[in-house]
Every structure is written in C-alpha cells, then in structure tokens.
Scaffold this active site. Structure first.
Site, PDB file in Angstrom:
ATOM      1  N   TYR A  37       2.900  18.190  38.208  1.00  0.00           N
ATOM      2  CA  TYR A  37       1.851  17.829  37.240  1.00  0.00           C
ATOM      3  C   TYR A  37       2.438  16.908  36.177  1.00  0.00           C
ATOM      4  O   TYR A  37       1.909  15.829  35.889  1.00  0.00           O
ATOM      5  CB  TYR A  37       1.245  19.088  36.587  1.00  0.00           C
ATOM      6  CG  TYR A  37       0.446  18.729  35.358  1.00  0.00           C
ATOM      7  CD1 TYR A  37      -0.787  18.099  35.471  1.00  0.00           C
ATOM      8  CD2 TYR A  37       0.960  18.939  34.071  1.00  0.00           C
ATOM      9  CE1 TYR A  37      -1.505  17.706  34.341  1.00  0.00           C
ATOM     10  CE2 TYR A  37       0.254  18.552  32.944  1.00  0.00           C
ATOM     11  CZ  TYR A  37      -0.978  17.934  33.084  1.00  0.00           C
ATOM     12  OH  TYR A  37      -1.672  17.534  31.975  1.00  0.00           O
ATOM     13  N   LYS A  81       1.956  12.628  35.201  1.00  0.00           N
ATOM     14  CA  LYS A  81       1.679  11.971  33.910  1.00  0.00           C
ATOM     15  C   LYS A  81       2.740  10.905  33.630  1.00  0.00           C
ATOM     16  O   LYS A  81       2.421   9.817  33.159  1.00  0.00           O
ATOM     17  CB  LYS A  81       1.661  13.006  32.780  1.00  0.00           C
ATOM     18  CG  LYS A  81       0.511  13.994  32.866  1.00  0.00           C
ATOM     19  CD  LYS A  81      -0.852  13.322  32.682  1.00  0.00           C
ATOM     20  CE  LYS A  81      -2.001  14.283  32.831  1.00  0.00           C
ATOM     21  NZ  LYS A  81      -3.316  13.642  32.900  1.00  0.00           N
ATOM     22  N   ASP A 116     -16.208  11.125  42.368  1.00  0.00           N
ATOM     23  CA  ASP A 116     -14.756  11.193  42.310  1.00  0.00           C
ATOM     24  C   ASP A 116     -14.160   9.852  41.927  1.00  0.00           C
ATOM     25  O   ASP A 116     -14.625   8.816  42.398  1.00  0.00           O
ATOM     26  CB  ASP A 116     -14.263  11.605  43.716  1.00  0.00           C
ATOM     27  CG  ASP A 116     -12.893  12.223  43.656  1.00  0.00           C
ATOM     28  OD1 ASP A 116     -11.924  11.489  43.375  1.00  0.00           O
ATOM     29  OD2 ASP A 116     -12.798  13.440  43.871  1.00  0.00           O
ATOM     30  N   SER A 123       0.412  13.621  28.163  1.00  0.00           N
ATOM     31  CA  SER A 123       0.777  14.973  27.744  1.00  0.00           C
ATOM     32  C   SER A 123       2.186  14.974  27.172  1.00  0.00           C
ATOM     33  O   SER A 123       3.044  14.183  27.593  1.00  0.00           O
ATOM     34  CB  SER A 123       0.721  15.884  28.970  1.00  0.00           C
ATOM     35  OG  SER A 123       1.341  17.114  28.711  1.00  0.00           O
TER      36      SER A 123
HETATM   37  P1  NAD Z   1     -10.357  20.003  32.598  1.00  0.00           P
HETATM   38  O1  NAD Z   1      -9.935  20.483  33.931  1.00  0.00           O
HETATM   39  O2  NAD Z   1     -11.204  20.876  31.776  1.00  0.00           O
HETATM   40  O3  NAD Z   1     -11.054  18.572  32.712  1.00  0.00           O
HETATM   41  C1  NAD Z   1     -10.724  17.658  33.720  1.00  0.00           C
HETATM   42  C2  NAD Z   1     -12.034  17.185  34.320  1.00  0.00           C
HETATM   43  O4  NAD Z   1     -11.766  16.212  35.337  1.00  0.00           O
HETATM   44  C3  NAD Z   1     -12.825  18.305  34.992  1.00  0.00           C
HETATM   45  O5  NAD Z   1     -14.160  18.247  34.548  1.00  0.00           O
HETATM   46  C4  NAD Z   1     -12.732  17.999  36.482  1.00  0.00           C
HETATM   47  O6  NAD Z   1     -13.882  18.418  37.178  1.00  0.00           O
HETATM   48  C5  NAD Z   1     -12.585  16.492  36.460  1.00  0.00           C
HETATM   49  N1  NAD Z   1     -11.871  15.901  37.606  1.00  0.00           N
HETATM   50  C6  NAD Z   1     -10.684  16.255  38.141  1.00  0.00           C
HETATM   51  N2  NAD Z   1     -10.377  15.462  39.154  1.00  0.00           N
HETATM   52  C7  NAD Z   1     -11.372  14.551  39.271  1.00  0.00           C
HETATM   53  C8  NAD Z   1     -11.613  13.469  40.141  1.00  0.00           C
HETATM   54  N3  NAD Z   1     -10.772  13.162  41.110  1.00  0.00           N
HETATM   55  N4  NAD Z   1     -12.740  12.749  39.974  1.00  0.00           N
HETATM   56  C9  NAD Z   1     -13.637  13.072  39.002  1.00  0.00           C
HETATM   57  N5  NAD Z   1     -13.465  14.095  38.162  1.00  0.00           N
HETATM   58  C10 NAD Z   1     -12.337  14.831  38.291  1.00  0.00           C
HETATM   59  O7  NAD Z   1      -9.013  19.633  31.806  1.00  0.00           O
HETATM   60  P2  NAD Z   1      -8.796  19.242  30.291  1.00  0.00           P
HETATM   61  O8  NAD Z   1      -8.004  20.316  29.667  1.00  0.00           O
HETATM   62  O9  NAD Z   1     -10.065  18.810  29.685  1.00  0.00           O
HETATM   63  O10 NAD Z   1      -7.836  18.001  30.477  1.00  0.00           O
HETATM   64  C11 NAD Z   1      -8.302  16.667  30.470  1.00  0.00           C
HETATM   65  C12 NAD Z   1      -7.115  15.740  30.684  1.00  0.00           C
HETATM   66  O11 NAD Z   1      -6.160  15.968  29.661  1.00  0.00           O
HETATM   67  C13 NAD Z   1      -6.406  15.966  32.012  1.00  0.00           C
HETATM   68  O12 NAD Z   1      -5.997  14.709  32.519  1.00  0.00           O
HETATM   69  C14 NAD Z   1      -5.193  16.781  31.620  1.00  0.00           C
HETATM   70  O13 NAD Z   1      -4.115  16.592  32.482  1.00  0.00           O
HETATM   71  C15 NAD Z   1      -4.884  16.227  30.245  1.00  0.00           C
HETATM   72  N6  NAD Z   1      -4.149  17.160  29.384  1.00  0.00           N
HETATM   73  C16 NAD Z   1      -4.634  18.422  29.194  1.00  0.00           C
HETATM   74  C17 NAD Z   1      -3.934  19.313  28.396  1.00  0.00           C
HETATM   75  C18 NAD Z   1      -4.396  20.727  28.213  1.00  0.00           C
HETATM   76  O14 NAD Z   1      -3.575  21.590  27.895  1.00  0.00           O
HETATM   77  N7  NAD Z   1      -5.684  21.021  28.368  1.00  0.00           N
HETATM   78  C19 NAD Z   1      -2.731  18.900  27.779  1.00  0.00           C
HETATM   79  C20 NAD Z   1      -2.290  17.599  27.979  1.00  0.00           C
HETATM   80  C21 NAD Z   1      -3.002  16.732  28.790  1.00  0.00           C
HETATM   81  C1  WQD Z   2       2.312  28.426  25.542  1.00  0.00           C
HETATM   82  C2  WQD Z   2       3.343  29.495  25.200  1.00  0.00           C
HETATM   83  C3  WQD Z   2       4.407  30.458  27.143  1.00  0.00           C
HETATM   84  C4  WQD Z   2       0.822  32.319  28.778  1.00  0.00           C
HETATM   85  C5  WQD Z   2       1.090  23.849  29.290  1.00  0.00           C
HETATM   86  C6  WQD Z   2       1.536  22.754  30.217  1.00  0.00           C
HETATM   87  C7  WQD Z   2       1.585  21.439  29.488  1.00  0.00           C
HETATM   88  C8  WQD Z   2       0.245  21.146  28.788  1.00  0.00           C
HETATM   89  C9  WQD Z   2      -0.239  22.304  27.987  1.00  0.00           C
HETATM   90  C10 WQD Z   2      -1.093  19.708  30.113  1.00  0.00           C
HETATM   91  C11 WQD Z   2       4.622  29.402  26.043  1.00  0.00           C
HETATM   92  C12 WQD Z   2       3.597  31.499  26.424  1.00  0.00           C
HETATM   93  C13 WQD Z   2       1.702  31.618  27.983  1.00  0.00           C
HETATM   94  C14 WQD Z   2       0.960  33.723  28.890  1.00  0.00           C
HETATM   95  C15 WQD Z   2       2.830  33.632  27.382  1.00  0.00           C
HETATM   96  N1  WQD Z   2      -0.789  20.864  29.714  1.00  0.00           N
HETATM   97  N2  WQD Z   2       2.690  32.259  27.294  1.00  0.00           N
HETATM   98  N3  WQD Z   2       1.967  34.326  28.182  1.00  0.00           N
HETATM   99  O1  WQD Z   2       3.373  25.935  28.763  1.00  0.00           O
HETATM  100  O2  WQD Z   2       3.282  24.985  26.419  1.00  0.00           O
HETATM  101  O3  WQD Z   2       1.999  23.927  28.200  1.00  0.00           O
HETATM  102  O4  WQD Z   2      -0.214  23.509  28.770  1.00  0.00           O
HETATM  103  O5  WQD Z   2      -0.518  18.682  29.977  1.00  0.00           O
HETATM  104  O6  WQD Z   2       1.911  20.473  30.430  1.00  0.00           O
HETATM  105  O7  WQD Z   2       2.839  23.089  30.693  1.00  0.00           O
HETATM  106  O8  WQD Z   2       1.268  26.101  27.355  1.00  0.00           O
HETATM  107  O9  WQD Z   2      -0.392  27.841  26.894  1.00  0.00           O
HETATM  108  O10 WQD Z   2       0.875  27.922  29.073  1.00  0.00           O
HETATM  109  O11 WQD Z   2       2.093  28.432  26.945  1.00  0.00           O
HETATM  110  O12 WQD Z   2       3.729  34.212  26.767  1.00  0.00           O
HETATM  111  O13 WQD Z   2       0.216  34.395  29.603  1.00  0.00           O
HETATM  112  O14 WQD Z   2       2.790  30.784  25.506  1.00  0.00           O
HETATM  113  O15 WQD Z   2       5.594  31.003  27.644  1.00  0.00           O
HETATM  114  O16 WQD Z   2       5.693  29.773  25.224  1.00  0.00           O
HETATM  115  P1  WQD Z   2       2.600  25.289  27.704  1.00  0.00           P
HETATM  116  P2  WQD Z   2       0.874  27.604  27.633  1.00  0.00           P
END
Ligand code: NAD
Ligand code: WQD
Length: 337
Positions: free
Chosen positions: A149, A153, A58, A124
């Site tokens: 969340y 960020k 962690d 993000s």
């Molecule tokens: P994910 O959940 O697949 O990956 C995150 C990883 O971090 C996981 O493997 C989890 O086990 C690990 N983790 C969480 N807390 C931990 C801790 N305390 N110590 C060690 N490991 C830990 O998510 P992802 O989609 O790959 O996202 C990666 C990063 O990108 C995250 O910070 C997320 O907030 C950011 N992000 C994701 C998205 C998205 O839509 N996927 C969008 C914008 C930003």
């Molecule tokens: C996309 C579009 C929904 C699900 C989220 C987080 C954001 C970032 C990315 C990490 C929207 C619509 C969705 C469903 C739907 N994560 N939708 N039915 O909300 O843009 O972003 O993930 O940083 O912080 O908020 O992504 O994929 O959830 O939605 O109609 O079952 O699809 O309303 O218009 P979002 P999403």
C-alpha cells in the site's frame, strides 16, 4: 469550476466533496463503491443546497473516463480513489498496484487527452517510511514504505513527479495525510470501514458501540511518553479544507509539490483512549499485545510548508476529533447500511 472527485463517496472524499460544494464548486463524483456507499453522497447533498453528479464506475475504465471528460467541462481532478488496507495489500499486492498505481496512470492519460492538467492527489505520510527524524518534513527522502500500500503511494508520487517534469502544463499537489479521524459535526457522514477495522479510531468506536469487546493495544515498549505508539491525528474536516487550499494553489502555478497535512501534535494510543472515554462517557476496555508488524514508534508532521504556501493549518483539537467520531458512530451504529 467543475471538479472531478474520484473516490468521492469514501471517507475523506465525501467530506471534501461537501467542502467543495459549500465553496461553490460543481462536483462530479466517480466511484465504484468498492469501499463506500452512495448514501454518503445523498447525505452530502442533504447538508448543502447544491446537488452533485454521481457516476458509478472505475478509474481503470478508460472509456468511461473519456465519457466523463467529454460530458463535463472539468477544471481539475481530486483523486481519492484507491485501496487503503495495509494488511490486505501485503496479501494481495497486485490488486493494490493495479488499482492504486495503474488506475492513477489511466486517469492521468485520460486527463491529458481531455487537456485537464490540474490534479490533487491523496498521498500519505507512509511514503516517509521509518526515519529517525521527527517531525517529518517534505524534504525528507521517501521510498522506504514497508508494505505494498505504502509503496503504491511512493510509486504514484514518483510517476506524477516525472509527469510534471516532462510536461509543464501539469500542476499537481501531492497531499501527504497523517492520521485522518473524526467526522462532519452533523454526524451524517463519517468513516465506515468494511468488516473489522484496522485503524485505531474506528476500532475504539466499535468497542464503545458494543460491537467489539476490547481494544488490542499493540506495543507498550516504544520509546514514547507511555510506551504506546504516537501518531498525528488530523480532523477530516481540516483535511478537506486543506484540499481546497491546495486546489487554489495549483490553479495559479505549475509543477509538482508535496505538502504534509497534519497537526504537528502527537498523541499516544493510551492518550487517545483517555480522550475518547472523556468525549463519549464510554469505558474502553483494552489489553496490551506485542507490537504490530510494520508499526513505527512515532509519526508526526511538520506542516509549516502548508501554512507558508497554502495558508492552511488545522484548527480542530483532540476533544473535537473524539466528539465528532463518537457522534457519527452513535448516530450510525451500522454505518450507512
Ligand atoms: P475510502 O476507502 O473511504 O475511500 C476511497 C474511495 O475510493 C471509496 O469510495 C472506494 O469505493 C473508491 N475506489 C477505490 N478504488 C476505486 C476505483 N478503482 N475506481 C473508483 N473508485 C474507487 O478511503 P479514504 O480513507 O477516504 O481514503 C481516500 C484516499 O486517501 C485513498 O487514496 C487513501 O489511500 C488515502 N489516504 C487515506 C488515509 C486514511 O487513513 N484514511 C491516510 C492517507 C492517505
Ligand atoms: C495508530 C496507532 C497502532 C489499531 C495507518 C496506515 C497509514 C495511513 C493511516 C493511509 C498505532 C495503534 C491501532 C488497534 C492499536 N493510511 N493501534 N490497536 O498505523 O499509524 O497508519 O493508517 O495512508 O498508511 O499504516 O494508523 O490507526 O492503524 O494505528 O494499538 O487496534 O494505534 O499500533 O500505534 P497507522 P492506525
């Protein structure tokens, strides 16, 4: 150079770990596997001729971090580890602030103690909150995120900006991702959400795979082309490439900079359904529901800063995003389990 990748077993982290290995970097992954599987890393190794070091643990464990930095000559850290479920963050805000904010501070303290000052952080587009300006560019104010969340960020960006301003040895990239989708073209690694997915593409994939009955489309009364929400979907392999470009940039610079990583093109929910149906040959039954709390009409990146300063732009279009998502789902109907 050796890179510490926190959260490297997760969705974006595993694709970036693969890109790093392919580019010749050595990689140490630190992950507590709270939302991922070690199998993702086995698959990453399968796709390259290189091996990686995995440490299960962690980012909140300072002693473990000190050991990792003592054992490995880490040149830079890519920090993906974090919790990312918006709805869960509303119910359990402390868990999100502890993991995402406090965890990052502990990581930075351990980095400073080990004299490692190069950091790429997963931020993000959510930091921009609700704004009338579109596309979103990096100079826009941040801080109006509507859930814990998103706020986590915003807070981490603030902490890292203050850190960079206080100590010129730091070099930090804040990468603001838009909507990451898709999977590696091999179909071996991809997004593997726990339980019922919150995000659109994982949900559609599970409907296509017959695991869920129908998609709920949240809102068709937005001021968009067809009334449904518009987002900037970006292929995860393009995103991984953006991390390598950012790493290159911070190697030769100091300070803190933010870059949007998106395509600049927005697609509505209905356009995504249509593109997925075309790519997969599967019908996606859906039903219209009211808007989802906290959703915005449109979210689209101006990524010209990343092109100008990192030489990065996305290269994969919508059809490829959908085909790769579907290949991953079809080949791994139960994810990594
Ligand atoms: P994910 O959940 O697949 O990956 C995150 C990883 O971090 C996981 O493997 C989890 O086990 C690990 N983790 C969480 N807390 C931990 C801790 N305390 N110590 C060690 N490991 C830990 O998510 P992802 O989609 O790959 O996202 C990666 C990063 O990108 C995250 O910070 C997320 O907030 C950011 N992000 C994701 C998205 C998205 O839509 N996927 C969008 C914008 C930003
Ligand atoms: C996309 C579009 C929904 C699900 C989220 C987080 C954001 C970032 C990315 C990490 C929207 C619509 C969705 C469903 C739907 N994560 N939708 N039915 O909300 O843009 O972003 O993930 O940083 O912080 O908020 O992504 O994929 O959830 O939605 O109609 O079952 O699809 O309303 O218009 P979002 P999403």
């Amino acid at each position: 150079m050796k890179i510490l990748v926190t959260g490297g077993a997760g969705y974006i982290g595993s694709h970036t770990t693969l890109a790093l290995l392919e580019a010749g970097f050595e990689v140490v992954v630190l992950d507590n596997l709270c939302n991922s599987s070690k199998i993702a890393l086995t698959r990453v190794e399968q796709l390259t001729t290189s091996t990686l070091t995995f440490v299960e643990g962690d980012i909140n464990d300072r002693a473990l971090l000190d050991n990792v930095f003592a054992e490995h000559r880490i040149g830079a850290v890519m920090h993906f580890a974090g919790l990312k479920a918006v709805g869960e963050s509303v119910v359990q805000p402390l868990m999100y602030y502890r993991n995402n904010v406090a965890g990052t501070l502990i990581l930075c303290e351990a980095m400073a103690a080990a004299k490692v000052f190069k950091l790429v952080f997963s931020s993000s587009a959510t930091v921009y909150g609700e704004t009338n300006e579109m596309p979103l560019h990096e100079q826009l104010p941040t801080g109006s995120a509507t859930n814990p969340y998103g706020q986590s960020k915003v807070m981490v960006e603030r902490c890292l900006s203050d850190l960079g301003a206080a100590d010129p040895r730091w070099s930090i990239a804040l990468l603001r991702y838009f909507n990451p989708v898709g999977a590696h073209s091999s179909g071996l690694i991809g997004e593997n959400p726990n339980g019922r997915p919150n995000n659109l593409l994982p949900y559609i994939s599970q409907v296509a795979a017959g695991k869920l009955e129908e998609l709920a489309v949240y809102g068709n009364d937005y001021p968009t082309t067809d009334g449904t929400g518009v987002r900037d979907y970006i292929h995860v392999v393009d995103l991984a490439d953006g991390h390598l470009r950012a790493l290159q940039a911070i190697e030769s610079s100091h300070g803190v900079a933010a870059w949007n990583l998106g395509t600049g093109v927005g697609y509505s929910v209905l356009q995504i359904i249509e593109a997925f149906e075309k790519a997969s040959g599967c019908k996606i039954p859906y039903r219209l529901f009211p808007r989802r709390d906290g959703d915005i009409a449109e979210c689209r990146a101006d990524s010209s800063k990343a092109l100008r300063e990192l030489g990065w732009q996305s290269t994969r279009g919508l059809a490829e995003m959908m085909m790769d998502t579907w290949r991953w789902t079809r080949q791994n109907p139960t994810g990594y389990s």
